[in-house]
Scaffold this active site. Sequence first.
Site, PDB file in Angstrom:
ATOM      1  N   GLY A   1     -37.683  17.270   9.897  1.00 32.40           N
ATOM      2  CA  GLY A   1     -36.581  19.218  10.146  1.00 32.40           C
ATOM      3  C   GLY A   1     -36.730  19.299   8.524  1.00 32.40           C
ATOM      4  O   GLY A   1     -37.517  20.203   8.073  1.00 32.40           O
ATOM      5  N   VAL A   2     -35.533  20.042   8.060  1.00 32.58           N
ATOM      6  CA  VAL A   2     -35.179  20.734   6.886  1.00 32.58           C
ATOM      7  C   VAL A   2     -35.428  19.858   5.972  1.00 32.58           C
ATOM      8  O   VAL A   2     -35.748  20.293   5.298  1.00 32.58           O
ATOM      9  CB  VAL A   2     -33.711  20.194   7.189  1.00 32.58           C
ATOM     10  N   ASP A   3     -34.860  18.848   6.296  1.00 35.56           N
ATOM     11  CA  ASP A   3     -35.418  17.922   5.167  1.00 35.56           C
ATOM     12  C   ASP A   3     -36.704  17.743   4.685  1.00 35.56           C
ATOM     13  O   ASP A   3     -36.835  18.393   2.883  1.00 35.56           O
ATOM     14  CB  ASP A   3     -35.090  16.499   5.329  1.00 35.56           C
TER      15      ASP A   3
ATOM     16  N   ILE B   1     -35.315  27.745   6.333  1.00 37.70           N
ATOM     17  CA  ILE B   1     -34.225  27.831   5.819  1.00 37.70           C
ATOM     18  C   ILE B   1     -35.238  27.820   4.132  1.00 37.70           C
ATOM     19  O   ILE B   1     -34.103  28.129   3.315  1.00 37.70           O
ATOM     20  CB  ILE B   1     -33.290  26.687   5.510  1.00 37.70           C
TER      21      ILE B   1
ATOM     22  N   ASN C   1     -30.135  12.193   5.356  1.00 38.98           N
ATOM     23  CA  ASN C   1     -29.306  11.286   5.424  1.00 38.98           C
ATOM     24  C   ASN C   1     -28.994  10.655   4.357  1.00 38.98           C
ATOM     25  O   ASN C   1     -28.875  10.924   3.096  1.00 38.98           O
ATOM     26  CB  ASN C   1     -30.453  10.485   6.428  1.00 38.98           C
TER      27      ASN C   1
ATOM     28  N   VAL D   1     -32.296  15.535  14.958  1.00 37.59           N
ATOM     29  CA  VAL D   1     -32.661  14.333  14.755  1.00 37.59           C
ATOM     30  C   VAL D   1     -31.274  13.521  15.457  1.00 37.59           C
ATOM     31  O   VAL D   1     -31.482  12.575  15.913  1.00 37.59           O
ATOM     32  CB  VAL D   1     -33.207  13.272  14.081  1.00 37.59           C
ATOM     33  N   TYR D   2     -29.951  13.630  14.626  1.00 40.06           N
ATOM     34  CA  TYR D   2     -29.290  13.748  14.400  1.00 40.06           C
ATOM     35  C   TYR D   2     -28.016  13.442  15.857  1.00 40.06           C
ATOM     36  O   TYR D   2     -27.091  12.868  16.290  1.00 40.06           O
ATOM     37  CB  TYR D   2     -28.103  13.312  13.356  1.00 40.06           C
TER      38      TYR D   2
HETATM   39  P1  ADP Z   1     -30.722  16.517  11.577  1.00 44.74           P
HETATM   40  O1  ADP Z   1     -30.434  15.103  11.307  1.00 44.74           O
HETATM   41  O2  ADP Z   1     -28.797  16.634  10.296  1.00 44.74           O
HETATM   42  O3  ADP Z   1     -30.084  16.387  13.311  1.00 44.74           O
HETATM   43  P2  ADP Z   1     -32.493  18.338  11.676  1.00 44.74           P
HETATM   44  O4  ADP Z   1     -32.952  19.056  10.414  1.00 44.74           O
HETATM   45  O5  ADP Z   1     -33.061  16.820  12.109  1.00 44.74           O
HETATM   46  O6  ADP Z   1     -31.520  17.919  10.782  1.00 44.74           O
HETATM   47  O7  ADP Z   1     -32.461  19.173  12.553  1.00 44.74           O
HETATM   48  C1  ADP Z   1     -30.874  20.198  12.195  1.00 44.74           C
HETATM   49  C2  ADP Z   1     -31.693  21.964  13.207  1.00 44.74           C
HETATM   50  O8  ADP Z   1     -32.398  22.381  11.963  1.00 44.74           O
HETATM   51  C3  ADP Z   1     -32.164  21.670  14.165  1.00 44.74           C
HETATM   52  O9  ADP Z   1     -31.210  22.616  14.791  1.00 44.74           O
HETATM   53  C4  ADP Z   1     -33.658  22.168  14.009  1.00 44.74           C
HETATM   54  O10 ADP Z   1     -34.100  22.098  14.974  1.00 44.74           O
HETATM   55  C5  ADP Z   1     -34.005  23.022  12.667  1.00 44.74           C
HETATM   56  N1  ADP Z   1     -34.445  22.711  12.107  1.00 44.74           N
HETATM   57  C6  ADP Z   1     -35.780  22.032  12.297  1.00 44.74           C
HETATM   58  N2  ADP Z   1     -36.278  22.795  10.610  1.00 44.74           N
HETATM   59  C7  ADP Z   1     -36.195  23.858   9.999  1.00 44.74           C
HETATM   60  C8  ADP Z   1     -36.576  25.215   9.183  1.00 44.74           C
HETATM   61  N3  ADP Z   1     -37.258  24.484   8.623  1.00 44.74           N
HETATM   62  N4  ADP Z   1     -35.481  25.559   9.102  1.00 44.74           N
HETATM   63  C9  ADP Z   1     -34.061  25.765   9.925  1.00 44.74           C
HETATM   64  N5  ADP Z   1     -33.214  24.800  10.431  1.00 44.74           N
HETATM   65  C10 ADP Z   1     -35.073  23.898  10.824  1.00 44.74           C
END
Ligand code: ADP
Length: 191
Positions: free
Chosen positions: A52-54, A31, A44, A142-143
């Site tokens: 992860g995404v953050d 993303i 969060n 992680v959630y």
């Molecule tokens: P949350 O804390 O809301 O669970 P995460 O970031 O740990 O958020 O993960 C949310 C989703 O995003 C998971 O399905 C993970 O596999 C996915 N994810 C992790 N990194 C990326 C990325 N760089 N781009 C898109 N999706 C991602």
Amino acid sequence: MWAGNAGGTIARGALRNGAMSAPFEIMVGRIETLALDAVVNAANRQLAPGSGVDGALRSAAGPRLTEATNRIPPILTGEAVITPGYDAPMKFIIHTAAPIWTEPGPEGAKVAGLAKCYTSSIKMAASRGFESIAFPCLGTGVYGWPRGFACGIAVAACEQELPNAPKLKRVVFCCFTEDDAKIYRDGLGVS
Ligand code: ADP
């Protein structure tokens, strides 16, 4: 950088219960590489740096993102706040915090909280006149949300809010894996 529908990983969906064509797209990718009006961060409530995404968005956007998010928190579960994308390719990042599936509490409140992440983000995009937005699979890292369950909530919440966002031409579900994309294709009823 991904900015179009080349590559064959994207399927367009359609509202199942209406004549209006919904602007859903499904892709497999990262993303933080998307050059859209906005992408949504799986943040969060403290907007504290995470994984992860953050973590990916913070790496792409550079230190100004954390300087900006340090000034905002706390946010409520399901609330959406916005920052620029800074050094990342998207114009803006909408930050929202999903409920933590694995914490104790009524399931109904968690479902409403996750749905609100999507509706709040679309409302924010609509209020800014954005034409494109991408969501990760909020809550499923992680959630700890079950992926299929979270997908159903995501699609239903977006379908509910989209009529109030007429300028939004593209709603991209940015899946990290092909398995997630299949869940979304099934959820949207596209092949
Ligand atoms: P949350 O804390 O809301 O669970 P995460 O970031 O740990 O958020 O993960 C949310 C989703 O995003 C998971 O399905 C993970 O596999 C996915 N994810 C992790 N990194 C990326 C990325 N760089 N781009 C898109 N999706 C991602």
